[in-house]
Design a protein around this motif. Sequence first.
Motif, short mmCIF file in Angstrom:
data_model
loop_
_atom_site.label_atom_id
_atom_site.label_comp_id
_atom_site.label_asym_id
_atom_site.label_seq_id
_atom_site.Cartn_x
_atom_site.Cartn_y
_atom_site.Cartn_z
N GLY A 1 20.71 51.09 34.56
CA GLY A 1 20.38 50.25 34.48
C GLY A 1 20.43 49.35 33.30
N ALA A 2 19.45 48.44 32.82
CA ALA A 2 18.67 47.99 32.04
C ALA A 2 18.09 49.36 31.06
N THR A 3 18.24 50.33 30.62
CA THR A 3 17.47 51.00 29.74
C THR A 3 18.52 51.72 29.02
N PHE A 4 18.43 52.41 27.74
CA PHE A 4 18.71 52.99 26.73
C PHE A 4 18.29 54.76 26.83
N ASP A 5 19.59 55.34 26.86
CA ASP A 5 18.57 56.84 26.97
C ASP A 5 18.25 57.65 25.20
N SER A 6 17.45 57.61 25.89
CA SER A 6 16.50 57.45 24.14
C SER A 6 17.28 58.72 23.20
N ARG A 7 17.77 59.59 23.98
CA ARG A 7 18.11 60.70 23.15
C ARG A 7 19.92 60.38 22.44
N LEU A 8 20.29 59.46 23.05
CA LEU A 8 21.37 58.52 22.59
C LEU A 8 21.21 57.97 21.41
N PRO A 9 22.38 57.87 21.08
CA PRO A 9 22.30 57.18 19.40
C PRO A 9 22.93 55.13 19.99
N ARG A 10 23.35 54.81 19.20
CA ARG A 10 23.97 53.14 19.76
C ARG A 10 25.41 53.01 19.16
N CYS A 11 26.16 53.38 19.58
CA CYS A 11 27.29 53.37 19.54
C CYS A 11 27.54 52.02 17.82
N THR A 12 28.49 52.67 17.01
CA THR A 12 28.35 51.06 16.34
C THR A 12 30.23 51.14 15.47
N GLY A 13 29.77 50.26 14.70
CA GLY A 13 31.14 50.58 14.22
C GLY A 13 31.66 50.10 12.56
N THR A 14 32.96 49.79 12.38
CA THR A 14 33.11 48.28 10.69
C THR A 14 32.84 47.07 11.36
N HIS A 15 32.22 46.25 10.85
CA HIS A 15 31.55 44.69 10.55
C HIS A 15 32.39 44.00 10.63
N GLY A 16 32.60 43.08 11.49
CA GLY A 16 34.29 41.47 11.52
C GLY A 16 34.40 41.65 13.17
N GLY A 17 34.29 42.60 14.08
CA GLY A 17 34.99 42.45 15.29
C GLY A 17 34.63 40.91 15.52
N SER A 18 35.60 40.50 17.06
CA SER A 18 34.99 39.60 17.46
C SER A 18 35.86 39.23 18.81
N ALA A 19 35.06 38.23 19.10
CA ALA A 19 35.02 38.08 20.29
C ALA A 19 35.07 36.25 21.32
N TYR A 20 36.65 35.84 21.72
CA TYR A 20 36.57 34.46 22.00
C TYR A 20 36.86 34.23 23.64
N PHE A 21 35.95 33.26 24.05
CA PHE A 21 35.79 33.28 25.29
C PHE A 21 36.78 31.67 25.56
N LYS A 22 37.56 32.12 26.92
CA LYS A 22 38.45 30.54 27.77
C LYS A 22 37.86 30.12 28.13
N PRO A 23 37.89 28.47 28.04
CA PRO A 23 37.19 27.73 28.68
C PRO A 23 37.61 27.21 30.65
N ARG A 24 38.74 28.46 30.02
CA ARG A 24 39.71 27.94 32.03
C ARG A 24 41.04 29.43 31.85
N ASP A 25 41.37 29.18 32.70
CA ASP A 25 41.98 30.70 32.79
C ASP A 25 43.60 29.75 32.36
N TRP A 26 44.35 29.29 31.83
CA TRP A 26 45.40 28.85 32.07
C TRP A 26 46.46 29.14 31.31
N ALA A 27 47.84 30.02 31.84
CA ALA A 27 48.24 29.85 30.83
C ALA A 27 49.20 29.24 29.44
N PRO A 28 49.53 28.16 29.80
CA PRO A 28 49.78 27.67 28.44
C PRO A 28 48.60 27.55 27.40
N ASP A 29 47.81 27.47 27.55
CA ASP A 29 46.54 27.33 26.45
C ASP A 29 46.90 27.70 25.67
#
Length: 302
Positions: A86-114
Amino acid sequence: MSAPTASAAPGYTAGGGPWNVRYCAATQCDIVGTTPNGVIPDLSCQTYGERVILGTFVTSIWDKVRTPSGAVGYLTDAGVNETPGGATFDSRLPRCTGTHGGSAYFKPRDWAPDPDAKADYVTSNEKWSYGNCSVIYGGNYPDVIGDRRVTTLAGWSLARLAPSYALQYNFTRVAASIDSIILYDPGSVDDYTGGCDGNWEGRLYSEWLKANPNARLLVLAGEVTRDEEHPDSSGRLYRGIRENLFNDYISGTPQARQVRVCNYNSLSHVRVLSNFDYVVRDGPQSSCPIKSGVTFNGGWNP
């Protein structure tokens, strides 16, 4: 992707499989291997990712695993027997991490020419927009991509709503991990009217900026957001963002110093994104990006 650390935990098993293991915690990411039912050789950490629904079971948690063939990637927590689920993390496991600076971009529509922003992760409209103004898909992006932590969210046009949905869906997650939000030419006052936008967005952005004094909201405004034909009663332009993003929650407050609006008056809606698609990889910014051949008309704080 690098191998799990020495802290990788044995003793976890998969059930209901076989399960795909992916490069990041989302179904849009490439499959790097599979995990059959039975012992998972190593499960090293957990992270947020795309919401997975299997019957009545719902989770946004993914587990970083090593497959029997040695590939390392992310498996939905729905496939692991010993975690709380569900929504509960396992207390026995750490949270995954990594180097700073990753990015996520959200598209307003799924149209190939954009065009798309040059983010580490690009999500289709259907992945973040459930419909009917619901924010239930607001967390549909991975916290870690490969070995990079996602610290920037960005949206163009109608996808201005996507970071707001993320804040509304799980504010604690966004406040703890995201220090940069970029809105590409978000829209005119007409665009902001009659849909899902409202001053609730200003409240959420204000709370996010208060929670992290180093966070920055960058608005790259072209001719659509400038909206020259619809000034307010004081003659000011940019009504859409003034009345919805900023309003009384940000305008004139200490948080206004964490916001920068960059004016490119002659840029069309699409060209704002195509000219500054690289900005998503630059992290928190207090100044406006300048590009040769693009007229910059100044920047301002609300």
